[in-house]
Design a protein around this motif. Structure first.
Motif, PDB file in Angstrom:
ATOM      1  N   UNK A  26      54.326 -19.340  80.950  1.00 14.62           N
ATOM      2  CA  UNK A  26      54.026 -19.495  79.532  1.00 14.62           C
ATOM      3  C   UNK A  26      55.284 -19.184  78.732  1.00 14.62           C
ATOM      4  N   UNK A  27      55.306 -19.679  77.512  1.00 12.68           N
ATOM      5  CA  UNK A  27      56.395 -19.369  76.593  1.00 12.68           C
ATOM      6  C   UNK A  27      55.839 -18.402  75.564  1.00 12.68           C
ATOM      7  N   UNK A  28      56.490 -17.245  75.457  1.00  8.30           N
ATOM      8  CA  UNK A  28      56.069 -16.203  74.521  1.00  8.30           C
ATOM      9  C   UNK A  28      57.066 -16.182  73.370  1.00  8.30           C
ATOM     10  N   UNK A  29      56.570 -16.372  72.146  1.00 12.24           N
ATOM     11  CA  UNK A  29      57.423 -16.272  70.969  1.00 12.24           C
ATOM     12  C   UNK A  29      57.267 -14.869  70.405  1.00 12.24           C
ATOM     13  N   UNK A  30      58.413 -14.191  70.268  1.00 14.77           N
ATOM     14  CA  UNK A  30      58.440 -12.831  69.746  1.00 14.77           C
ATOM     15  C   UNK A  30      59.088 -12.835  68.369  1.00 14.77           C
ATOM     16  N   UNK A  31      58.707 -11.899  67.528  1.00 12.59           N
ATOM     17  CA  UNK A  31      59.322 -11.734  66.219  1.00 12.59           C
ATOM     18  C   UNK A  31      59.573 -10.243  65.994  1.00 12.59           C
ATOM     19  N   UNK A  32      60.719  -9.929  65.378  1.00 11.35           N
ATOM     20  CA  UNK A  32      61.000  -8.517  65.095  1.00 11.35           C
ATOM     21  C   UNK A  32      60.731  -8.205  63.630  1.00 11.35           C
ATOM     22  N   UNK A  33      61.007  -6.981  63.228  1.00 11.97           N
ATOM     23  CA  UNK A  33      60.643  -6.540  61.877  1.00 11.97           C
ATOM     24  C   UNK A  33      61.506  -7.160  60.778  1.00 11.97           C
ATOM     25  N   UNK A  34      62.595  -7.870  61.123  1.00 10.74           N
ATOM     26  CA  UNK A  34      63.390  -8.559  60.099  1.00 10.74           C
ATOM     27  C   UNK A  34      63.240 -10.078  60.190  1.00 10.74           C
ATOM     28  N   UNK A  35      62.251 -10.534  60.982  1.00  9.05           N
ATOM     29  CA  UNK A  35      61.912 -11.947  61.040  1.00  9.05           C
ATOM     30  C   UNK A  35      62.659 -12.778  62.073  1.00  9.05           C
ATOM     31  N   UNK A  36      63.512 -12.174  62.874  1.00  8.71           N
ATOM     32  CA  UNK A  36      64.189 -12.916  63.929  1.00  8.71           C
ATOM     33  C   UNK A  36      63.181 -13.261  65.013  1.00  8.71           C
ATOM     34  N   UNK A  37      63.350 -14.458  65.594  1.00 10.78           N
ATOM     35  CA  UNK A  37      62.456 -14.890  66.662  1.00 10.78           C
ATOM     36  C   UNK A  37      63.225 -15.069  67.956  1.00 10.78           C
ATOM     37  N   UNK A  38      62.511 -14.900  69.052  1.00 13.49           N
ATOM     38  CA  UNK A  38      63.057 -15.057  70.398  1.00 13.49           C
ATOM     39  C   UNK A  38      61.937 -15.638  71.247  1.00 13.49           C
ATOM     40  N   UNK A  39      62.301 -16.551  72.148  1.00 20.25           N
ATOM     41  CA  UNK A  39      61.310 -17.104  73.069  1.00 20.25           C
ATOM     42  C   UNK A  39      61.651 -16.674  74.480  1.00 20.25           C
ATOM     43  N   UNK A  40      60.616 -16.274  75.211  1.00 18.74           N
ATOM     44  CA  UNK A  40      60.775 -15.819  76.580  1.00 18.74           C
ATOM     45  C   UNK A  40      59.794 -16.582  77.455  1.00 18.74           C
ATOM     46  N   UNK A  41      60.282 -17.094  78.577  1.00 15.99           N
ATOM     47  CA  UNK A  41      59.421 -17.800  79.542  1.00 15.99           C
ATOM     48  C   UNK A  41      59.120 -16.828  80.679  1.00 15.99           C
ATOM     49  N   UNK A  42      57.837 -16.556  80.884  1.00 17.07           N
ATOM     50  CA  UNK A  42      57.407 -15.612  81.923  1.00 17.07           C
ATOM     51  C   UNK A  42      56.196 -16.165  82.659  1.00 17.07           C
ATOM     52  N   UNK A  43      55.915 -15.593  83.815  1.00 12.93           N
ATOM     53  CA  UNK A  43      54.713 -15.982  84.556  1.00 12.93           C
ATOM     54  C   UNK A  43      53.474 -15.454  83.846  1.00 12.93           C
ATOM     55  N   UNK A  50      49.995  -6.992  82.673  1.00 14.51           N
ATOM     56  CA  UNK A  50      50.447  -6.022  81.668  1.00 14.51           C
ATOM     57  C   UNK A  50      49.477  -5.906  80.497  1.00 14.51           C
ATOM     58  N   UNK A  51      48.502  -6.820  80.429  1.00 13.30           N
ATOM     59  CA  UNK A  51      47.532  -6.800  79.330  1.00 13.30           C
ATOM     60  C   UNK A  51      48.137  -7.185  77.992  1.00 13.30           C
ATOM     61  N   UNK A  52      49.132  -8.068  78.010  1.00  7.82           N
ATOM     62  CA  UNK A  52      49.841  -8.450  76.783  1.00  7.82           C
ATOM     63  C   UNK A  52      49.160  -9.663  76.154  1.00  7.82           C
ATOM     64  N   UNK A  53      48.865  -9.539  74.859  1.00  5.38           N
ATOM     65  CA  UNK A  53      48.223 -10.605  74.095  1.00  5.38           C
ATOM     66  C   UNK A  53      48.968 -10.820  72.783  1.00  5.38           C
ATOM     67  N   UNK A  54      48.642 -11.910  72.090  1.00  4.53           N
ATOM     68  CA  UNK A  54      49.239 -12.157  70.782  1.00  4.53           C
ATOM     69  C   UNK A  54      48.931 -10.973  69.861  1.00  4.53           C
ATOM     70  N   UNK A  55      49.946 -10.547  69.100  1.00  3.64           N
ATOM     71  CA  UNK A  55      49.798  -9.418  68.191  1.00  3.64           C
ATOM     72  C   UNK A  55      50.238  -8.091  68.794  1.00  3.64           C
ATOM     73  N   UNK A  56      50.409  -8.040  70.122  1.00  4.41           N
ATOM     74  CA  UNK A  56      50.835  -6.809  70.795  1.00  4.41           C
ATOM     75  C   UNK A  56      52.336  -6.600  70.660  1.00  4.41           C
ATOM     76  N   UNK A  57      52.764  -5.353  70.795  1.00  6.14           N
ATOM     77  CA  UNK A  57      54.189  -5.057  70.884  1.00  6.14           C
ATOM     78  C   UNK A  57      54.672  -5.446  72.273  1.00  6.14           C
ATOM     79  N   UNK A  58      55.884  -6.000  72.347  1.00  6.50           N
ATOM     80  CA  UNK A  58      56.464  -6.422  73.614  1.00  6.50           C
ATOM     81  C   UNK A  58      57.033  -5.202  74.328  1.00  6.50           C
ATOM     82  N   UNK A  59      56.794  -5.071  75.650  1.00  2.26           N
ATOM     83  CA  UNK A  59      57.350  -3.927  76.378  1.00  2.26           C
ATOM     84  C   UNK A  59      58.877  -4.045  76.474  1.00  2.26           C
TER      85      UNK A  59
END
Length: 71
Positions: A26-43, A50-59
């Motif tokens: 899957x492709x996970x789009x992350x955003x930080x507190x100043x609006x920068x985005x990053x995409x990560x491809x993970x299994x 890890x129980x990670x869902x949309x809205x969660x903090x990234x480990x």
């Protein structure tokens, strides 16, 4: 700096399609507190374990096979 999961979407394998023994990614789009985005491809299994869902903090740690794209 912390990153929050903005969106999780299935990876696009295009016309090559996913190999039979290849795990779903899957492709996970992350955003930080100043609006920068990053995409990560993970299994997908890794996210589920890890129980990670949309809205969660990234480990702070990434799986070994993750690939990162900055936007």
């Amino acid at each position: 700096m912390s990153w929050k999961v903005k969106r999780i979407q299935e990876d696009d394998y295009g016309c090559e399609e996913r190999q039979e023994n290849e795990k779903i990614k899957v492709i996970v789009t992350l955003v930080n507190n100043i609006g920068q985005e990053r995409q990560i491809r993970v299994e997908d299994d890794w996210l589920y374990a890890k129980g990670i869902n949309e809205g969660d903090l990234w480990p702070d740690t990434l799986p070994v096979n993750a690939s990162i794209n900055l936007r």
